[in-house]
Design a protein around this motif. Structure first.
Motif, PDB file in Angstrom:
ATOM      1  N   ILE A   1       0.809  -1.204   0.000  1.00 15.81           N
ATOM      2  CA  ILE A   1       0.000   0.000   0.000  1.00 15.81           C
ATOM      3  C   ILE A   1       0.846   1.258   0.000  1.00 15.81           C
ATOM      4  CG2 ILE A   1      -0.107  -0.305   2.447  1.00 15.81           C
ATOM      5  CD1 ILE A   1      -2.568   1.144   2.606  1.00 15.81           C
TER       6      ILE A   1
ATOM      7  N   CYS B   1      -5.157   6.178   0.764  1.00 13.58           N
ATOM      8  CA  CYS B   1      -4.216   6.920   1.613  1.00 13.58           C
ATOM      9  C   CYS B   1      -4.915   8.151   2.169  1.00 13.58           C
ATOM     10  CB  CYS B   1      -2.995   7.363   0.821  1.00 13.58           C
ATOM     11  SG  CYS B   1      -1.952   6.015   0.255  1.00 13.58           S
TER      12      CYS B   1
ATOM     13  N   ILE C   1      -1.776   7.519   6.659  1.00 11.93           N
ATOM     14  CA  ILE C   1      -1.869   6.059   6.622  1.00 11.93           C
ATOM     15  C   ILE C   1      -2.301   5.636   5.226  1.00 11.93           C
ATOM     16  CG2 ILE C   1      -3.034   4.006   7.508  1.00 11.93           C
ATOM     17  CD1 ILE C   1      -3.422   5.507  10.136  1.00 11.93           C
ATOM     18  N   CYS C   2      -1.515   4.750   4.629  1.00 16.34           N
ATOM     19  CA  CYS C   2      -1.888   4.152   3.354  1.00 16.34           C
ATOM     20  C   CYS C   2      -2.232   2.694   3.609  1.00 16.34           C
ATOM     21  CB  CYS C   2      -0.748   4.228   2.351  1.00 16.34           C
ATOM     22  SG  CYS C   2      -0.509   5.881   1.680  1.00 16.34           S
ATOM     23  N   SER C   3      -3.352   2.261   3.035  1.00 13.51           N
ATOM     24  CA  SER C   3      -3.789   0.882   3.211  1.00 13.51           C
ATOM     25  C   SER C   3      -4.072   0.251   1.866  1.00 13.51           C
ATOM     26  CB  SER C   3      -5.073   0.825   4.048  1.00 13.51           C
ATOM     27  OG  SER C   3      -4.848   1.334   5.334  1.00 13.51           O
ATOM     28  N   SER C   4      -3.600  -0.964   1.710  1.00 16.82           N
ATOM     29  CA  SER C   4      -3.954  -1.801   0.568  1.00 16.82           C
ATOM     30  C   SER C   4      -4.781  -2.924   1.145  1.00 16.82           C
ATOM     31  CB  SER C   4      -2.715  -2.391  -0.093  1.00 16.82           C
ATOM     32  OG  SER C   4      -1.867  -1.381  -0.559  1.00 16.82           O
ATOM     33  N   TRP C   5      -5.874  -3.303   0.465  1.00 18.38           N
ATOM     34  CA  TRP C   5      -6.716  -4.340   1.038  1.00 18.38           C
ATOM     35  C   TRP C   5      -7.320  -5.231  -0.030  1.00 18.38           C
ATOM     36  CZ3 TRP C   5      -8.500   0.491   0.114  1.00 18.38           C
ATOM     37  CH2 TRP C   5      -9.720   0.613  -0.536  1.00 18.38           C
TER      38      TRP C   5
ATOM     39  N   ILE D   1      -5.142  -6.808   4.848  1.00 21.21           N
ATOM     40  CA  ILE D   1      -4.785  -5.395   4.756  1.00 21.21           C
ATOM     41  C   ILE D   1      -3.291  -5.218   4.988  1.00 21.21           C
ATOM     42  CG2 ILE D   1      -5.181  -3.092   5.755  1.00 21.21           C
ATOM     43  CD1 ILE D   1      -7.859  -4.492   6.897  1.00 21.21           C
TER      44      ILE D   1
ATOM     45  N   GLU E   1      -1.078  -2.110   5.967  1.00 20.80           N
ATOM     46  CA  GLU E   1      -1.246  -0.742   6.450  1.00 20.80           C
ATOM     47  C   GLU E   1       0.120  -0.130   6.708  1.00 20.80           C
ATOM     48  OE1 GLU E   1      -4.366   0.623   9.434  1.00 20.80           O
ATOM     49  OE2 GLU E   1      -2.555   0.469  10.660  1.00 20.80           O
ATOM     50  N   GLU E   2       0.353   1.029   6.125  1.00 15.95           N
ATOM     51  CA  GLU E   2       1.616   1.731   6.311  1.00 15.95           C
ATOM     52  C   GLU E   2       1.352   3.078   6.959  1.00 15.95           C
ATOM     53  OE1 GLU E   2       5.531   3.279   3.907  1.00 15.95           O
ATOM     54  OE2 GLU E   2       3.906   2.318   2.813  1.00 15.95           O
TER      55      GLU E   2
ATOM     56  N   LYS F   1      -2.527  -8.870  13.674  1.00 17.97           N
ATOM     57  CA  LYS F   1      -1.851  -7.610  13.351  1.00 17.97           C
ATOM     58  C   LYS F   1      -0.396  -7.817  13.696  1.00 17.97           C
ATOM     59  CE  LYS F   1      -1.731  -2.619  13.830  1.00 17.97           C
ATOM     60  NZ  LYS F   1      -2.374  -1.417  14.371  1.00 17.97           N
TER      61      LYS F   1
END
Length: 125
Positions: free
Chosen positions: A13, A73, A77-81, A90, A92-93, A116
Motif C-alpha cells: 500500500i 491513503c 496512513i496508506c492501506s492496501s486491502w 490489509i 497498512e503503512e 496484526k
C-alpha cells in the motif's frame, strides 16, 4: 484459543514502496512472506487499483493468492486491502513527518482483527 491465519493476497500500500519501476513488492517477517503485484494499477485516487496478493506462512508452507486489491491513503496512513469472503487482508503503512514508516499485515474476520503483525522489506530487518 489461538487461530491460524493464512495470509495469501496482500498488496503493498505504501507510496514509498509502490513505484512504477517495481513490478512487485515483498514484505516479510519471521512467520509470513507477502508479495504484492501490479501496484502501478493504482491511479492515485483512493479506493482504486487492481492489486494482486500472494501470502505464505513460512512455518507450514500454506499460501493464499488474492486479486482486486485497492489502495487508500489519508491522514498519514496508506492501506492496501483485499477481500476473501468474510476475511479482509490489509497492508497498512503509517508514514510520519520524519519519513519513518511502520508497515503491518492485518487480517480481519468481519469487524474483528484476528492478526496484526509488523512486516518489513527483506533488507530492512
Amino acid at each position: 484459543m489461538m487461530k491460524t491465519v493464512f495470509v495469501t493476497a496482500l498488496t503493498a500500500i505504501s507510496l514509498a514502496f509502490a513505484t512504477p519501476a517495481f513490478s512487485e513488492t515483498v514484505l516479510e517477517n519471521e512467520e509470513y512472506k507477502i508479495t504484492i503485484f501490479n501496484e502501478e494499477s493504482w491511479s492515485g485516487v483512493n479506493g482504486t487499483g487492481n492489486l494482486f496478493y500472494e501470502g505464505c506462512n513460512k512455518n507450514n508452507g500454506d499460501c493464499l493468492s488474492l486479486t482486486g486489491g485497492k489502495i487508500t491513503c489519508r491522514e498519514g496512513i496508506c492501506s492496501s486491502w483485499w477481500t476473501n469472503g468474510n476475511y479482509y487482508y490489509i497492508i497498512e503503512e503509517v508514514i510520519s513527518q520524519d519519513g519513518y514508516e511502520e508497515v503491518y499485515l492485518i487480517v480481519r474476520e468481519g469487524s474483528n482483527v484476528i492478526l496484526k503483525t509488523p512486516v518489513y522489506l527483506p533488507y530492512c530487518h
